[in-house]
Motif scaffolding. Sequence first.
Motif, mmCIF file in Angstrom:
data_model
loop_
_atom_site.group_PDB
_atom_site.id
_atom_site.type_symbol
_atom_site.label_atom_id
_atom_site.label_comp_id
_atom_site.label_asym_id
_atom_site.label_seq_id
_atom_site.Cartn_x
_atom_site.Cartn_y
_atom_site.Cartn_z
ATOM 1 N N ASP A 15 2.143 -25.327 3.083
ATOM 2 C CA ASP A 15 1.095 -24.293 2.387
ATOM 3 C C ASP A 15 0.972 -23.075 3.053
ATOM 4 O O ASP A 15 0.039 -22.182 2.661
ATOM 5 N N GLY A 16 1.860 -22.579 3.653
ATOM 6 C CA GLY A 16 1.729 -21.395 4.393
ATOM 7 C C GLY A 16 2.506 -20.485 3.785
ATOM 8 O O GLY A 16 3.003 -20.643 2.516
ATOM 9 N N PRO A 17 2.703 -19.164 4.527
ATOM 10 C CA PRO A 17 3.178 -18.034 3.343
ATOM 11 C C PRO A 17 4.801 -18.158 3.483
ATOM 12 O O PRO A 17 5.576 -18.819 4.024
ATOM 13 N N LYS A 18 5.142 -17.952 2.117
ATOM 14 C CA LYS A 18 6.838 -18.120 2.096
ATOM 15 C C LYS A 18 7.448 -16.571 2.437
ATOM 16 O O LYS A 18 8.612 -16.698 2.545
ATOM 17 N N VAL A 19 6.657 -15.580 2.150
ATOM 18 C CA VAL A 19 7.193 -14.390 2.456
ATOM 19 C C VAL A 19 6.416 -13.470 3.352
ATOM 20 O O VAL A 19 5.186 -13.374 2.818
ATOM 21 N N ILE A 20 7.015 -13.125 4.461
ATOM 22 C CA ILE A 20 5.977 -12.208 5.456
ATOM 23 C C ILE A 20 6.790 -10.924 5.343
ATOM 24 O O ILE A 20 7.990 -10.878 5.736
ATOM 25 N N VAL A 21 6.044 -9.918 5.208
ATOM 26 C CA VAL A 21 6.741 -8.538 5.265
ATOM 27 C C VAL A 21 6.072 -7.948 6.463
ATOM 28 O O VAL A 21 4.800 -8.056 6.764
ATOM 29 N N VAL A 22 6.983 -7.188 7.219
ATOM 30 C CA VAL A 22 6.620 -6.614 8.249
ATOM 31 C C VAL A 22 7.299 -4.991 8.248
ATOM 32 O O VAL A 22 8.439 -4.909 7.783
ATOM 33 N N GLY A 23 6.350 -4.050 8.656
ATOM 34 C CA GLY A 23 6.774 -2.695 8.399
ATOM 35 C C GLY A 23 7.324 -2.225 9.911
ATOM 36 O O GLY A 23 6.661 -2.503 10.835
ATOM 37 N N VAL A 24 8.520 -1.659 10.071
ATOM 38 C CA VAL A 24 9.040 -1.422 11.347
ATOM 39 C C VAL A 24 9.314 0.426 11.030
ATOM 40 O O VAL A 24 9.791 0.533 9.896
ATOM 41 N N ASP A 25 9.241 1.006 12.191
ATOM 42 C CA ASP A 25 9.623 2.268 11.983
ATOM 43 C C ASP A 25 10.318 2.702 13.308
ATOM 44 O O ASP A 25 10.687 3.790 13.581
ATOM 45 N N GLY A 26 10.560 1.816 14.065
ATOM 46 C CA GLY A 26 11.257 1.927 15.359
ATOM 47 C C GLY A 26 10.240 2.163 16.416
ATOM 48 O O GLY A 26 10.515 2.404 17.745
ATOM 49 N N SER A 27 8.837 2.363 16.352
ATOM 50 C CA SER A 27 7.968 2.570 17.369
ATOM 51 C C SER A 27 7.666 1.214 18.024
ATOM 52 O O SER A 27 8.111 0.236 17.689
ATOM 53 N N ASP A 28 7.262 1.469 19.261
ATOM 54 C CA ASP A 28 6.778 0.146 19.963
ATOM 55 C C ASP A 28 6.174 -0.916 19.424
ATOM 56 O O ASP A 28 6.205 -2.004 19.439
ATOM 57 N N SER A 29 4.986 -0.338 18.797
ATOM 58 C CA SER A 29 4.176 -1.211 17.987
ATOM 59 C C SER A 29 4.706 -1.750 17.066
ATOM 60 O O SER A 29 4.409 -3.079 16.610
ATOM 61 N N SER A 30 5.449 -1.128 16.224
ATOM 62 C CA SER A 30 6.203 -1.809 15.135
ATOM 63 C C SER A 30 7.128 -2.821 15.498
ATOM 64 O O SER A 30 7.074 -3.785 14.801
ATOM 65 N N LEU A 31 7.889 -2.527 16.640
ATOM 66 C CA LEU A 31 8.753 -3.566 17.044
ATOM 67 C C LEU A 31 8.118 -4.881 17.653
ATOM 68 O O LEU A 31 8.688 -5.852 17.363
ATOM 69 N N ARG A 32 6.860 -4.694 18.107
ATOM 70 C CA ARG A 32 6.077 -5.900 18.583
ATOM 71 C C ARG A 32 5.649 -6.530 17.346
ATOM 72 O O ARG A 32 5.489 -7.668 17.373
ATOM 73 N N ALA A 33 5.023 -5.751 16.189
ATOM 74 C CA ALA A 33 4.801 -6.370 15.060
ATOM 75 C C ALA A 33 5.953 -7.374 14.495
ATOM 76 O O ALA A 33 5.712 -8.522 14.082
ATOM 77 N N ALA A 113 6.576 -2.347 -1.320
ATOM 78 C CA ALA A 113 7.443 -3.466 -0.746
ATOM 79 C C ALA A 113 6.915 -4.944 -0.838
ATOM 80 O O ALA A 113 7.420 -5.730 -1.102
ATOM 81 N N ALA A 114 5.449 -5.143 -0.593
ATOM 82 C CA ALA A 114 4.788 -6.084 -0.565
ATOM 83 C C ALA A 114 4.517 -6.839 -1.908
ATOM 84 O O ALA A 114 4.745 -7.887 -2.191
ATOM 85 N N ASP A 115 4.387 -5.709 -3.029
ATOM 86 C CA ASP A 115 4.416 -6.183 -4.270
ATOM 87 C C ASP A 115 5.724 -6.775 -4.933
ATOM 88 O O ASP A 115 5.665 -7.850 -5.527
ATOM 89 N N GLU A 116 6.750 -5.925 -4.519
ATOM 90 C CA GLU A 116 7.905 -6.279 -4.977
ATOM 91 C C GLU A 116 8.772 -7.538 -4.405
ATOM 92 O O GLU A 116 9.309 -8.206 -5.029
ATOM 93 N N LEU A 117 8.356 -7.675 -3.199
ATOM 94 C CA LEU A 117 8.897 -8.846 -2.488
ATOM 95 C C LEU A 117 8.049 -10.270 -2.565
ATOM 96 O O LEU A 117 8.150 -11.093 -1.668
ATOM 97 N N THR A 118 6.957 -9.803 -3.434
ATOM 98 C CA THR A 118 5.839 -10.917 -3.405
ATOM 99 C C THR A 118 5.451 -11.612 -1.940
ATOM 100 O O THR A 118 5.482 -12.586 -1.933
ATOM 101 N N ALA A 119 4.954 -10.796 -1.173
ATOM 102 C CA ALA A 119 4.740 -10.955 -0.078
ATOM 103 C C ALA A 119 3.537 -11.763 -0.094
ATOM 104 O O ALA A 119 2.536 -11.694 -0.668
ATOM 105 N N ASP A 120 3.474 -12.727 0.843
ATOM 106 C CA ASP A 120 2.193 -13.820 1.072
ATOM 107 C C ASP A 120 1.238 -13.240 2.280
ATOM 108 O O ASP A 120 0.059 -13.719 2.574
#
Length: 154
Positions: A15-33, A113-120
Amino acid sequence: MAEQQPSHQFERGTDGPKVIVVGVDGSDSSLRAAAYASGLARRQNALLAVVYIQPVMAAGAAFGAPVAETTDRIAEDLIAQIREAAGRLKGIYAVRWEFHTFRGDPYNGLVKAADELTADAVVVGASEQAGHRIVGSVAIRLVKAGRWPVTVVP
């Protein structure tokens, strides 16, 4: 005669998510994400879609700045970092992942990205820029959109 209730069976882990989208830009917080999202994807057996939004800077391009080359190098560096991290964890943790790039501003790029990749679910790092507390960060705008569960990683 007693009324028959439909039988509902609980299925663990489906029942959990099938696709998880994570945004990265090279910043420390994005890499932690990305690290946090990777753990979520592993535990849920979900696909981790790592997304880099290549900014479109018309002003920089007008002055002859090599914007596309720079953002392409950033994307190549990010995917190299992700492959290296995945290689270190090979045999310990199995995470299915893909790397995607989209062009545009960070908010609209992540929405696309979230729409096209059908993110949960969408995971982003907290903004490291002070001005975003006033104007609103990408994370706040994604939460306000209310289209997916959004996790903001500090």
